[in-house]
Design a protein around this motif. Structure first.
Motif, short mmCIF file in Angstrom:
data_model
loop_
_atom_site.label_atom_id
_atom_site.label_comp_id
_atom_site.label_asym_id
_atom_site.label_seq_id
_atom_site.Cartn_x
_atom_site.Cartn_y
_atom_site.Cartn_z
N GLU A 552 0.82 -1.20 0.00
CA GLU A 552 0.00 0.00 0.00
C GLU A 552 0.86 1.26 0.00
O GLU A 552 0.59 2.21 -0.75
CB GLU A 552 -0.93 0.01 1.22
N GLU A 553 1.92 1.26 0.82
CA GLU A 553 2.80 2.43 0.84
C GLU A 553 3.50 2.62 -0.51
O GLU A 553 3.61 3.74 -1.01
CB GLU A 553 3.85 2.26 1.94
N THR A 572 3.04 16.51 4.02
CA THR A 572 4.39 16.83 4.48
C THR A 572 5.24 15.61 4.72
O THR A 572 6.42 15.75 5.04
CB THR A 572 4.29 17.64 5.79
N GLU A 573 4.67 14.41 4.60
CA GLU A 573 5.49 13.21 4.78
C GLU A 573 6.21 12.87 3.49
O GLU A 573 5.73 13.15 2.40
CB GLU A 573 4.62 12.03 5.25
N ARG A 574 7.41 12.30 3.62
CA ARG A 574 8.22 11.86 2.48
C ARG A 574 8.40 13.00 1.47
O ARG A 574 8.02 12.90 0.29
CB ARG A 574 7.59 10.65 1.79
N LEU A 575 9.00 14.11 1.95
CA LEU A 575 9.19 15.25 1.07
C LEU A 575 10.16 14.94 -0.06
O LEU A 575 10.10 15.53 -1.14
CB LEU A 575 9.69 16.46 1.87
N LYS A 594 9.75 -0.69 -6.60
CA LYS A 594 9.31 -2.08 -6.60
C LYS A 594 10.08 -2.84 -5.53
O LYS A 594 11.14 -2.36 -5.07
CB LYS A 594 9.53 -2.72 -7.97
N PRO A 595 9.60 -4.02 -5.10
CA PRO A 595 10.32 -4.77 -4.06
C PRO A 595 11.69 -5.23 -4.56
O PRO A 595 11.87 -5.58 -5.72
CB PRO A 595 9.40 -5.95 -3.78
N SER A 596 12.64 -5.21 -3.65
CA SER A 596 13.98 -5.71 -3.95
C SER A 596 14.07 -7.20 -3.64
O SER A 596 13.44 -7.67 -2.69
CB SER A 596 15.02 -4.95 -3.13
N PRO A 597 14.83 -7.96 -4.42
CA PRO A 597 15.00 -9.39 -4.09
C PRO A 597 15.60 -9.63 -2.73
O PRO A 597 15.46 -10.71 -2.16
CB PRO A 597 15.92 -9.90 -5.21
N TYR A 598 16.28 -8.59 -2.17
CA TYR A 598 16.91 -8.73 -0.87
C TYR A 598 16.01 -8.27 0.28
O TYR A 598 16.46 -8.16 1.41
CB TYR A 598 18.22 -7.93 -0.83
N GLY A 599 14.77 -7.99 -0.01
CA GLY A 599 13.84 -7.58 1.02
C GLY A 599 13.63 -6.09 1.12
O GLY A 599 12.73 -5.63 1.82
#
Length: 690
Positions: A552-553, A572-575, A594-599
């Protein structure tokens, strides 16, 4: 979607209920009037098919009863007259049977009428048995009268069921005629009873005669009262006086009364009365059909006029209902368009700093209330646009103030960087040089944050490159602007350059992504930066091995970077991602997480082809960075940062050994910070202020 019925269905229901009631009332009135008219026509059919045949039958029965009474009287016998009367009765019976079987009569009969007609026919069927008793002289005068009276009484009960319907006047006249016919039957009974007794009745016969005479007198007055002058006129010629005197003589026993005198007194009255019945019946029958036609015409006119009124009412109701529904539907559509399309579009354009025109007013109809609602929506529209304009001006004012502060900060930071560069060139002490390099790095980060504030306020970075710069150099300069730069590894990548006008923005964009990767991963994990040429440009992957983001994030950040080119002060979050989104929208860059293979998380930056250019050969070779145990990459100094073609990788540069564990030698420290300074200088060279 809101639950409940639509306005169309409610208006339709509101109109349908009274219209259905109106149609029902019209149908009831038309059917009632038509039914009464048709009933009159049926009565006319019953008069022609039943009464015109039962009346001759009753008259024949009265004659047959009189002949039978003569047969039973002492000393007289007239077989020829009896046979003729019986033949006339049989002929009237056959005519009646043939008439009542016709379709016209059967369709006019009600169930009650059909039952009474069956009773008449059943009484007639007993006639042969009565005749046998007459022939065998087994009947006394009273019994003789009652046997034949059964048929007459059944016929009169059938007459009573012939109602004339809503025409009360005709109904009353018909009842008067039926009563007059009963008077004839009573007179016939008196005639036959006295004849059968041979003018010498017994006390029982006298008693019965007195009852019949009293009933006849009373019924005659009632019949005359129910008939009008035209119907009564034929009865005025009937010579009742001799018959009444003869009955009075018998009842009072004031003298002898022979059968001849009796017949001479009663027969003329009986004959004249029968003619009066026939005449009055014809008059009444002639009245029934025109009355029925009049009512039928009146019913037709009523039905047609009522139908026209119903159709006009339906037409007007449908027209007004459709008009009202159309106005309400138009108002609803305009309000929805205002809420979902027009106002959001105006507000968005105001957020983007564009000039807008006031949306056109909502169309209204002819209904006062709908016009008022449309005017209210227009007022709301003006108020919303005014509020949006005010907010846009407020945001613009705040942005101008932030830009001014950020520009001042940029100027101070730039002066500070130049001063630090001079101090670094004049210092040979390793410790002092180390502190100056740290201060230089902090100042560079301060400059990036000031540039981010300018970008969020709607400005530009203020730095420009005259020539293109290699992508790898841009990424190296971006990595040098983050706090934890030692964990960032820029892997070798294909030759490619970025146009000079986009170098500052791309360096800032990559710095934000790299710093985000270092901030959300463990201090011991590497942040990998790779790049390669793809079909639509150049792709850069920035991968960390941190804790990652939820789906979701990640979707929210991707949507924000792809669809929000203007900074929203409410978010104001994640400027850093806001800055990335604005820079990406400015240059047509696609940034995707996107997700990384390392988590962790991988940021993929796709640079479009129009931002890319071929790398140029540098005048002097630039050695690649070399990993040094426990230290930083070491680079040689140079005075400029033009684009250069990659050169063969030089052999590793040996660094002096450390004298003790955890301590650098002065030469090693000087070489390390010289390499850092060289990287920072390349990031500051060839830039010009706006």
């Amino acid at each position: 979607m809101a639950s409940g019925r639509s306005i169309r269905s409610k208006i339709t229901l509101l109109l349908v209920i009274p219209l259905v009631s109106l149609v029902a009332l019209w149908g009831f009135a038309a059917s009632s009037t038509t039914g009464d008219a048709l009933q009159l026509l049926k009565i006319d059919a019953l008069f022609g098919g039943v009464v015109n045949y039962t009346d001759p039958l009753v008259y024949s029965l009265q004659n047959e009863r009189l002949a039978s009474a003569v047969q039973l009287s002492e000393g007289e016998s007239d077989a020829t007259q009896l046979s003729k009367s019986r033949l006339a009765t049989d002929q009237a019976r056959q005519a009646l049977l043939g008439s009542v079987k016709s379709d016209a009569v059967q369709s006019a009969l009600t169930p009650e009428m059909r039952r009474l007609l069956d009773a008449v026919l059943a009484a007639i069927d007993r006639l042969p048995s009565v005749r046998l008793q007459v022939d065998d002289e087994k009947l006394d005068p009273a019994k003789l009268v009652l046997e034949y009276a059964a048929i007459s009484d059944a016929v009169h009960r059938l007459y009573d069921s012939f109602a004339i319907g809503v025409d009360m006047e005709l109904n009353r006249r018909a009842k008067g005629l039926i009563a007059a016919d009963q008077v004839r039957e009573l007179l016939s009974r008196e005639q036959a009873m006295v004849v059968a007794a041979d003018a010498k009745p017994s006390h029982f016969v006298l008693h019965q005669l007195a009852k019949i005479h009293g009933t006849r007198t009373w019924l005659y007055q009632r019949a005359m009262g129910d008939m009008d002058a035209e119907l009564r006129k034929p009865f005025e010629k009937v010579p009742f006086a001799p018959a009444d005197r003869a009955v009075t003589i018998l009842l009072e026993m004031r003298g002898e009364l022979t059968p001849v005198i009796w017949r001479a007194s009663v027969d003329p009255a009986m004959a004249e009365y029968s003619k009066a019945i026939q005449t009055a019946g014809g008059v009444l029958s002639a009245r029934i059909e025109p009355a029925g036609m009049t009512i039928l015409v009146r019913a037709a006119l009523t039905g047609i006029l009522g139908l026209i009124a119903v159709l006009v009412s339906i037409f007007m109701a449908i027209r007004m209902g459709r008009g009202l529904t159309r106005e309400l539907a138009g108002l609803r559509g305009a309000a929805q368009e205002l809420a979902e399309v027009r106002l959001p579009h105006v507000v968005q354009r105001l957020k983007n700093g564009e000039q807008v025109e006031l949306p056109p007013p909502i169309p209204s109809g002819t209904t006062t209330e709908i016009v008022d609602v449309a005017a209210a929506f227009d007022t709301v529209q003006h108020t919303a646009v005014d509020a949006a304009v005010g907010q846009a001006k407020l945001r613009e004012g705040v942005a101008d103030a932030l830009r001014n502060l950020a520009r001042r900060t940029q100027s101070l930071v730039q002066r500070q960087l130049k001063l630090l560069e001079e101090m670094q060139g004049q210092t040979d002490d390793p410790d002092s040089l180390s502190r100056l390099f740290k201060l230089d790095h902090l100042t560079t980060r301060m400059r990036r944050h000031a540039e981010g504030l300018v970008l969020l306020a709607g400005g530009s970075t203020g730095r420009r490159w005259r020539r293109g710069v290699a992508v790898e150099e841009v990424l190296a300069g971006a990595a040098a602007q983050v706090e934890d730069y030692t964990r960032v590894r820029v892997y070798p990548m294909p030759e490619a350059g970025v146009v000079g006008t986009a170098v500052a923005d791309l360096m800032h964009l990559f710095a934000e992504l790299v710093e985000n990767a270092t901030s959300f991963s463990a201090p011991t994990n590497e942040v990998s930066v790779r790049g390669e040429v793809v079909g639509k440009g150049f792709a850069v992957e920035i991968e960390d091995r941190g804790f990652g983001m939820t789906a979701e994030e990640r979707d929210a950040v991707n949507t924000r970077m792809a669809t929000q080119p203007v900074f929203d002060p409410a978010s104001t979050e994640r400027l850093g991602f806001a800055v990335v989104g604005m820079l990406a929208a400015r240059h047509g860059i696609q940034v995707t997480l996107k997700p990384s293979p390392y988590g962790g998380t991988t940021a993929i930056v796709l640079l479009p082809s129009d931002l890319m250019e071929s790398a140029q050969q540098e005048p002097a070779p630039l050695p690649e960075p070399v990993a040094v145990a426990g230290g930083l990459p070491r680079r040689t100094r140079k005075t400029a940062m033009p684009l250069a073609a990659p050169t063969p990788e030089p052999p590793p540069v040996e660094l002096p050994r450390r004298p003790r564990q955890g301590e650098r030698s002065p030469e090693q420290a000087r070489a390390t910070f010289s390499a850092l300074q060289s990287g920072w200088e390349r990031g500051r060279q060839e830039e010009t202020d706006e």
